[in-house]
Each structure stands twice: as C-alpha cells, then as structure tokens.
Design an enzyme around this catalytic site. Structure first.
Site, PDB file in Angstrom:
ATOM      1  N   GLU A 188      19.874 -71.716 -96.102  1.00  0.00           N
ATOM      2  CA  GLU A 188      18.806 -71.742 -95.129  1.00  0.00           C
ATOM      3  C   GLU A 188      18.129 -70.283 -95.127  1.00  0.00           C
ATOM      4  OE1 GLU A 188      19.348 -72.486 -90.706  1.00  0.00           O
ATOM      5  OE2 GLU A 188      17.137 -72.364 -90.341  1.00  0.00           O
ATOM      6  N   LYS A 230      17.018 -75.409 -96.812  1.00  0.00           N
ATOM      7  CA  LYS A 230      16.172 -75.761 -95.612  1.00  0.00           C
ATOM      8  C   LYS A 230      15.448 -74.269 -95.542  1.00  0.00           C
ATOM      9  CE  LYS A 230      17.202 -75.641 -90.496  1.00  0.00           C
ATOM     10  NZ  LYS A 230      18.108 -76.319 -89.540  1.00  0.00           N
ATOM     11  N   SER A 274      11.854 -75.664 -87.987  1.00  0.00           N
ATOM     12  CA  SER A 274      10.772 -75.496 -87.251  1.00  0.00           C
ATOM     13  C   SER A 274      10.438 -73.832 -86.837  1.00  0.00           C
ATOM     14  CB  SER A 274      10.587 -76.406 -86.029  1.00  0.00           C
ATOM     15  OG  SER A 274      11.802 -76.132 -85.102  1.00  0.00           O
ATOM     16  N   GLY A 275      11.506 -73.240 -86.632  1.00  0.00           N
ATOM     17  CA  GLY A 275      11.529 -71.563 -86.406  1.00  0.00           C
ATOM     18  C   GLY A 275      10.601 -71.235 -85.138  1.00  0.00           C
ATOM     19  N   GLY A 276      10.769 -72.360 -84.042  1.00  0.00           N
ATOM     20  CA  GLY A 276      10.158 -71.780 -83.011  1.00  0.00           C
ATOM     21  C   GLY A 276       8.596 -72.101 -82.733  1.00  0.00           C
ATOM     22  N   ARG A 314      14.509 -76.840 -82.475  1.00  0.00           N
ATOM     23  CA  ARG A 314      13.492 -76.361 -81.145  1.00  0.00           C
ATOM     24  C   ARG A 314      12.510 -77.681 -81.441  1.00  0.00           C
ATOM     25  NH1 ARG A 314      13.058 -70.218 -82.153  1.00  0.00           N
ATOM     26  NH2 ARG A 314      13.934 -71.108 -84.341  1.00  0.00           N
TER      27      ARG A 314
HETATM   28  P1  13P Z   1      14.576 -74.405 -85.447  1.00  0.00           P
HETATM   29  O1  13P Z   1      14.015 -75.835 -86.074  1.00  0.00           O
HETATM   30  O2  13P Z   1      14.738 -74.319 -84.121  1.00  0.00           O
HETATM   31  O3  13P Z   1      14.285 -73.175 -86.451  1.00  0.00           O
HETATM   32  O4  13P Z   1      16.252 -74.458 -85.946  1.00  0.00           O
HETATM   33  C1  13P Z   1      16.642 -74.764 -87.108  1.00  0.00           C
HETATM   34  C2  13P Z   1      18.083 -74.070 -87.214  1.00  0.00           C
HETATM   35  O5  13P Z   1      18.865 -74.720 -87.667  1.00  0.00           O
HETATM   36  C3  13P Z   1      17.847 -72.344 -87.346  1.00  0.00           C
HETATM   37  O6  13P Z   1      18.963 -71.962 -87.934  1.00  0.00           O
END
Ligand code: 13P
Length: 352
Positions: A188, A230, A274-276, A314
C-alpha cells in the site's frame, strides 16, 4: 517459481484471485490501531471510559461491522492484531465467505536524514507474527507506507529519492516475508494529497513509487502473481488551486495511465484506498475509473488492466460509525450495506 514450491505458489495466486475475481467485490479495511479506534468511537459527550470499557466497545464495534458485511459486495476484510488474535473474529468473516487479512505494518519513525518522510517499523519478528496470523485464519496481509508529495522546493520537493527507495525496499521485504508465511501481501503506497502538488505531480510520484516497488519486489524474489496493490488515487493536493475544479474523469485518466504503465500485467488486482475523502468522492473516483476502462476500445492500453476495485476503510464505514455512536445499530448496519453496494457498483463502472 524459484522461491516457492508449486503448492505454495498455487495457494498464493488462488487467494489473490479470490479477493478480486468476482467483478464488483472489494475489501473492507478495518485495521485501525486500538488507540485510533478509541478516538474514532468517542461520542460527543466524551465520557471517559476505563481501559476495559474501551476494549469492550472496540470489540462490539468490530462485531457489529463484520456481521453487517455482505459477501455479495465484500471479498475480504483487513483486521488489526487485536481483532484477529485477541478477539478471534476471523470466523465471523470466513463463515460467510469473506477472507480475513491482517495489517502487518508497525509504527512510523521519521527518516533521520529526511524528517518529513518515514521508516515503517515492523519487519523484525514479522515472520512468526504472520505465521500466527495465518493460524488465526488470515489469508492475506497489508502494509501501508506513506509517501510525501509536494511541488515546493523548500527545502526539497517530496518524496526524496531516499524516501522513495526506503518505502519500496520496506514494502518488498514485507511482501517476501508475507509470502514466506503463506499470506498474500497487499502493498500500500499511500501518496499524500494534503499539500501543494498538482495532478501532474501527484501522477508522476505515483508512477515512480509503483515502478520502484515492483523493481524491489522482483529483487526479493516475490511471486508477483501472488501479490495485490493498494494505491491511492492521484489527485491535486488540498493546497493546490486546481483541487476545487478537478473532475473525476481527469482523476480516472491519470489513474488508468499509472496502472497501465507501472503495474505488471501479472498482478491480478488493484484495490484503491479511500484516504479520508468523503465516501461519495472516493466512490465517484472509482466509478469514473472503471467507466473509462469499460469504454476503452479493445485492444488498447486500458482494455488490458487488472481488476480495479476498492479497499476502503473510512469510505465504507464513516456514516455507519456515526449512526452506531448515536445508538442506532440497525441504521449502522444498513449504512454498511448501502456503502458497500455503492462501492460494488463503482467497481463495475456505475456512477450512482
Ligand atoms: P482508508 O480507505 O480509510 O484510507 O483506509 C484504507 C487503509 O487501509 C489505510 O491504511
């Protein structure tokens, strides 16, 4: 597969495939650290709870979340150690056909020579920990590295070469160890969008980090077919003026270009974070991306891309969590269903 027996290689590729095979399905990321979970679950009254009460609240939330998931839309869920080992929640997922995974990365420490970038801890002792995760039911693992992204030269633009190399090397070591433990690694790279980069700069940074990750994974003998990635969506930073007017179609074009140039065709799936972003925004980005790919003529660069789906945390749970904190468990469960279905549609290219 020089580093893997035929059986091990087959198992890794099969699990990677199961996570992305059925078009539309994706992953629910539910791997926040316990302290972060406590912050998120604190209600407006900010009642102070004992450690035991907090732990109990975290457990009930996870049980509510996991029992709300529908395997029609969700192929896997990422758990924190606490959920997997202490609460033993993997069977709640696997019993209904959702594959459990483990968050493998540890904490961040600044790189001494570039203190706005980070070393991700957790490689020491990783193998026995991942073996324990496998025994508790996990079949894949995830490791997040944050990647800085700026345009300004003060003192230097981020990411630095040192930062990029550190991130790629750490992800590659993680991926090799994860496969040694029999878990499909999800790498990721999470490119920051809080600063002043424009879309072109964000796209360039995504492409560079993803290129380097595959170079280092190959150097470590990682079976690329048994991995997933990811990434974040490339996008203008919150401090760049173009942020306000950027259209999902532009994000889609930049994203498809990065994936087509930098992710090997042997990779079976790309699962975006989704990153917030607001849930609707993240979902729109994914829907526009898949709509673009579906509309592209065959053969063309975009007609050969791997599955493009979601691994949202999120983006799936935000609304459900607010409803749950307000005491409405049924509405929370409905919200999980609603947002997972939206993500499923988005991953089939349907903009709702
Ligand atoms: P978000 O989709 O909230 O960014 O979370 C994904 C995630 O696993 C962050 O490490």
């Amino acid at each position: 597969h020089s580093h893997h027996s035929h059986f091990e290689a087959h198992e890794l590729m099969k699990t990677a495939n199961e996570l992305v095979e059925i078009k539309g399905r994706g992953i629910y990321a539910s791997d926040e650290a316990p302290e972060m979970m406590d912050e998120l679950l604190r209600n407006a009254q900010k009642v102070s709870l004992t450690e035991e009460e907090k732990r109990k609240k975290r457990k009930i939330w996870k049980e509510t979340a996991f029992s709300s998931l529908n395997s029609e839309y969700i192929s896997g869920a990422i758990l924190h150690w606490e959920s997997l080992i202490d609460f033993q929640l993997a069977p709640l997922l696997s019993d209904k056909g959702i594959i459990p995974g483990i968050r493998a990365n540890g904490e961040l420490v600044p790189i001494p020579r570039s203190t706005e970038e980070f070393i991700v801890q957790g490689l020491d002792n990783l193998l026995p920990q991942l073996q324990a995760a496998r025994s508790a039911g996990a079949r894949f693992s995830k490791w997040r590295v944050p990647v800085g992204c700026t345009s300004t030269n003060i003192p230097v633009p981020l990411p630095t070469l040192l930062g990029l190399e550190t991130s790629a090397e750490t992800l590659a070591q993680f991926a090799a160890i994860s496969q040694q433990a029999g878990l499909v690694p999800i790498v990721e790279p999470d490119v920051d969008f809080s600063r002043d980069a424009d879309l072109a700069r964000s796209t360039e940074v995504h492409e560079r980090v993803i290129d380097l990750i595959y170079i280092r994974m190959k150097a470590h003998g990682v079976l690329i077919e048994g991995t997933l990635i990811k990434p974040s969506f490339p996008q203008p930073g919150l401090q760049h003026p173009s942020r306000a007017e950027v259209a999902p179609e532009e994000i889609a074009m930049a994203t498809a270009t990065i994936i087509s140039r930098s992710v090997p065709t042997s990779v079976q799936g790309v699962l975006f974070l989704s990153g917030g972003l607001p849930s609707q925004t993240a979902t729109n980005f994914l829907a526009s991306l898949n709509a673009l790919v579906l509309a592209s003529p065959s053969p063309s660069a975009f007609s050969r891309l791997p599955r493009l789906t979601f691994s949202f945390g999120r983006g799936i749970q935000n609304e459900a969590m607010e409803l749950w904190k307000a005491g409405d468990e049924n509405a929370a469960k409905e919200s999980f269903e609603k947002w997972s279905r939206s993500c499923w549609h988005a991953s089939k290219g349907v903009v709702l």
